[in-house]
Structures are given as structure tokens and as C-alpha cells.
Design a protein around this motif. Sequence first.
Motif, PDB file in Angstrom:
ATOM      1  N   ASN A 133      30.662  -9.314  23.068  1.00 15.85           N
ATOM      2  CA  ASN A 133      30.515  -9.570  21.637  1.00 15.85           C
ATOM      3  C   ASN A 133      29.141 -10.181  21.370  1.00 15.85           C
ATOM      4  O   ASN A 133      28.928 -11.381  21.570  1.00 15.85           O
ATOM      5  CB  ASN A 133      31.623 -10.514  21.162  1.00 15.85           C
ATOM      6  CG  ASN A 133      31.561 -10.742  19.662  1.00 15.85           C
ATOM      7  OD1 ASN A 133      30.699 -10.217  18.973  1.00 15.85           O
ATOM      8  ND2 ASN A 133      32.488 -11.544  19.165  1.00 15.85           N
ATOM      9  N   LEU A 134      28.207  -9.364  20.907  1.00 17.44           N
ATOM     10  CA  LEU A 134      26.838  -9.847  20.694  1.00 17.44           C
ATOM     11  C   LEU A 134      26.716 -10.752  19.482  1.00 17.44           C
ATOM     12  O   LEU A 134      25.683 -11.400  19.291  1.00 17.44           O
ATOM     13  CB  LEU A 134      25.885  -8.659  20.561  1.00 17.44           C
ATOM     14  CG  LEU A 134      25.740  -7.807  21.823  1.00 17.44           C
ATOM     15  CD1 LEU A 134      24.742  -6.681  21.593  1.00 17.44           C
ATOM     16  CD2 LEU A 134      25.300  -8.656  23.005  1.00 17.44           C
ATOM     17  N   ASN A 135      27.760 -10.832  18.664  1.00 12.88           N
ATOM     18  CA  ASN A 135      27.731 -11.808  17.573  1.00 12.88           C
ATOM     19  C   ASN A 135      27.862 -13.240  18.099  1.00 12.88           C
ATOM     20  O   ASN A 135      27.698 -14.197  17.344  1.00 12.88           O
ATOM     21  CB  ASN A 135      28.836 -11.515  16.555  1.00 12.88           C
ATOM     22  CG  ASN A 135      28.440 -10.396  15.599  1.00 12.88           C
ATOM     23  OD1 ASN A 135      27.308 -10.353  15.125  1.00 12.88           O
ATOM     24  ND2 ASN A 135      29.362  -9.486  15.345  1.00 12.88           N
ATOM     25  N   ASP A 172      22.794 -16.457  26.509  1.00  8.76           N
ATOM     26  CA  ASP A 172      22.446 -15.234  25.794  1.00  8.76           C
ATOM     27  C   ASP A 172      22.020 -14.126  26.758  1.00  8.76           C
ATOM     28  O   ASP A 172      22.344 -12.943  26.559  1.00  8.76           O
ATOM     29  CB  ASP A 172      21.321 -15.508  24.789  1.00  8.76           C
ATOM     30  CG  ASP A 172      21.812 -16.320  23.597  1.00  8.76           C
ATOM     31  OD1 ASP A 172      23.034 -16.398  23.398  1.00  8.76           O
ATOM     32  OD2 ASP A 172      20.970 -16.883  22.871  1.00  8.76           O
ATOM     33  N   LEU A 173      21.308 -14.493  27.822  1.00 10.45           N
ATOM     34  CA  LEU A 173      20.902 -13.497  28.817  1.00 10.45           C
ATOM     35  C   LEU A 173      22.129 -12.837  29.447  1.00 10.45           C
ATOM     36  O   LEU A 173      22.141 -11.624  29.698  1.00 10.45           O
ATOM     37  CB  LEU A 173      20.042 -14.146  29.904  1.00 10.45           C
ATOM     38  CG  LEU A 173      18.577 -14.389  29.562  1.00 10.45           C
ATOM     39  CD1 LEU A 173      17.904 -15.188  30.672  1.00 10.45           C
ATOM     40  CD2 LEU A 173      17.837 -13.075  29.348  1.00 10.45           C
ATOM     41  N   ALA A 216      20.229  -9.326  18.522  1.00  5.58           N
ATOM     42  CA  ALA A 216      20.456 -10.501  17.681  1.00  5.58           C
ATOM     43  C   ALA A 216      21.756 -10.296  16.927  1.00  5.58           C
ATOM     44  O   ALA A 216      22.078  -9.177  16.507  1.00  5.58           O
ATOM     45  CB  ALA A 216      19.307 -10.692  16.700  1.00  5.58           C
ATOM     46  N   PRO A 217      22.553 -11.373  16.746  1.00  3.89           N
ATOM     47  CA  PRO A 217      23.792 -11.231  15.988  1.00  3.89           C
ATOM     48  C   PRO A 217      23.493 -10.950  14.526  1.00  3.89           C
ATOM     49  O   PRO A 217      22.455 -11.346  13.995  1.00  3.89           O
ATOM     50  CB  PRO A 217      24.465 -12.597  16.171  1.00  3.89           C
ATOM     51  CG  PRO A 217      23.319 -13.541  16.418  1.00  3.89           C
ATOM     52  CD  PRO A 217      22.314 -12.753  17.174  1.00  3.89           C
ATOM     53  N   GLU A 232      23.280  -8.743  29.535  1.00  5.33           N
ATOM     54  CA  GLU A 232      23.549  -7.957  30.740  1.00  5.33           C
ATOM     55  C   GLU A 232      24.598  -6.879  30.492  1.00  5.33           C
ATOM     56  O   GLU A 232      24.721  -5.928  31.263  1.00  5.33           O
ATOM     57  CB  GLU A 232      23.988  -8.873  31.882  1.00  5.33           C
ATOM     58  CG  GLU A 232      22.853  -9.746  32.417  1.00  5.33           C
ATOM     59  CD  GLU A 232      23.334 -10.733  33.469  1.00  5.33           C
ATOM     60  OE1 GLU A 232      24.549 -10.722  33.772  1.00  5.33           O
ATOM     61  OE2 GLU A 232      22.506 -11.512  33.978  1.00  5.33           O
ATOM     62  N   GLY A 233      25.351  -7.013  29.397  1.00  5.28           N
ATOM     63  CA  GLY A 233      26.364  -6.023  29.060  1.00  5.28           C
ATOM     64  C   GLY A 233      25.807  -4.820  28.332  1.00  5.28           C
ATOM     65  O   GLY A 233      26.562  -3.912  27.958  1.00  5.28           O
ATOM     66  N   ILE A 234      24.480  -4.787  28.102  1.00  6.48           N
ATOM     67  CA  ILE A 234      23.840  -3.639  27.456  1.00  6.48           C
ATOM     68  C   ILE A 234      23.121  -2.831  28.521  1.00  6.48           C
ATOM     69  O   ILE A 234      22.239  -3.337  29.206  1.00  6.48           O
ATOM     70  CB  ILE A 234      22.823  -4.091  26.384  1.00  6.48           C
ATOM     71  CG1 ILE A 234      23.497  -5.003  25.356  1.00  6.48           C
ATOM     72  CG2 ILE A 234      22.199  -2.883  25.695  1.00  6.48           C
ATOM     73  CD1 ILE A 234      22.526  -5.613  24.371  1.00  6.48           C
TER      74      ILE A 234
END
Length: 319
Positions: free
Chosen positions: A77-79, A51-52, A156-157, A56-58
Amino acid sequence: MKLRPMSGLAALVVASALVLSGCSTDADKNESNPNASSSTDASLTTTTPEDLKLLEGIEFQSKAENKAPTDVKVAGNLNKLSGASVRVVREGTGDEIPLNSIAEVHMISVDPSGKQIASTYEEGAPQVIPISAATIPQLVTALQGQKVGVRAVFAAPGVATEEGADQPDPTIFLMEVVGVRKAEVVENSDALPQVTRDDKGVPSIEIPKDFKATKNIQVVQLEKGDGEFISPADTIKANYTGWNLKGNQFDTSFDKEAVEFPLSNVIQGWTYGLSGQQVGSKVLLIIPADLGYGPSSKDDADDAATGDLLFVVDIVSKS
């Protein structure tokens, strides 16, 4: 005692986390003296390495140091997140953020394209979030022990509420802790409101002229108990009376019977003012408006539960 959920962006953060990670952990149930430990069970609360990596893509960028972020980029894809997740993106340099404190937090929410949805920077005031094992385990683990000024990404997804429904967009926030508040146990003095009781133990109060609450919750211990310690995750039974600073009583249980309630679902002045106390204790809580029911307005009745508040609380039991 009125129940008071969190409002605004803080409520959305908490709701998203609780849907995905549950309302409490075994660490909550095992906590006896909340002042005896400064950490939670990391095995229950940490964000996963996978998840970390997604977080990192944000990227949030500011036009100048210590200014509100403006440009946001979201990749990945944060889902695919396994649950509510937090990544610290900048450490702070101010006061330490301890467990069982209240963080003042500026927040920006964005959609998956990076478009801003809402911002407390623009609203002009931070919101308050409990740093407690009873609230958001991943957020607590990431922020406790950090310092004021820390920035973190929370995501959070989306979770479909009905079977077969489309998955909603993920929740994405940048959070910046700009202050930390806690309950201060203070010695009784003539400068503070004075409590007296009748022969049945029912309290009355006398308030010095021009008295105002401080930024922190103040706790005056009127009588020390010797029972179990109280934590923010506990349910307790107590007798209480509340007054506004006009000296007008707006609520009491002394004419009825002791009331049982979870400390996680009342005003934060109670949650953190009573945390660390022991069953049998009798206290005076001095609660600033934003940790109670909010500021007063010219339309409020004299007996309204608004503005800075005073409560005498007799802790009867813990369940």
C-alpha cells in the motif's frame, strides 16, 4: 521575463514531491557558491528506510537489456509512504550526474495495479528535470553522483486536496536518466554572437550566419562581478534583452527597469545559465530550444521567443 513551469510527466513528478516535502529546505537557503559543494544535506532529503521497503514492492521488467520496461508489478500500500520517495533499482555506467545539472529522463507512469498511464519512451523524447536542491530533495539525494543509465523508482502517496475527499491514487514512476546537461562557460570568439552596447549600456547583438546553439547551455562572461554567488534557489534582480536566432528582439527590460524573479520559476536556460555567476556579472546566455520556450514552427512570428535563444543578462542584485 516569462515564467515557464515544467510540462508533461516531469511536472507531475515535481508537483507530487513538492506537495509532500515542501518547496525548499534550509540547505537551499544556506547555499552560497553552488559550485563549492557537490552534495545536499542528507538529513533533510533522504528517503526513509520504511519508505524504501515499500518501494521494493515495485518491479519493472524489460524484455531485453537497456530496453524500455514493459511489465510492472506493484505490491504493498503506497499510500502508507511518509512522503515522496526514491529507490535506485539499477546503477548507470555513463557520465556522472552532478548537483545543479539537468538530467534527461525517460519516465513511465503506472497506476497502483501496474497499468501504464504514460511513457516518454513511446513519445520518443526524454524530459528534462533539474538536479537541484530547489526541486525534489529525495530525487536529488538519490540521483546526484549516480551515472547516466541509472534507473530509479519514484513514488508518493496521493494527497486529498479537500477535507473529507477520498485519497487519490499514489503517483508511481520509473525514471531512467539517459543524459546529463549543464551550463558551459565558454571563451568569447568570432564564432559566437557578438554583443555591443550603446552609450546607455543597452545591448545589441550580431549573430554569425548559420549559428546554432549546442545541446548544453553556453555562458559567455562579458563582465565578471564580485558580489554574492547565485544558486538555482535564489531570487535575483536583473536587466536583460532576448533575441531569437533570426536576430529579432522579443523582450527587454533595459527600456524599463530591472526585473526581480525567482530562478526556480523561469526557463531552465536561465536557472542553470546564471547559477554559479556572481552579482554584478554581465553574461550572454546561448540557450537551446528545449531549455527555453520550445522549438520554432512555421506559424511563429519573426519576433517569437522560440527556437534557440540568446539573452544578455546583467545581474543587479540577489534577495
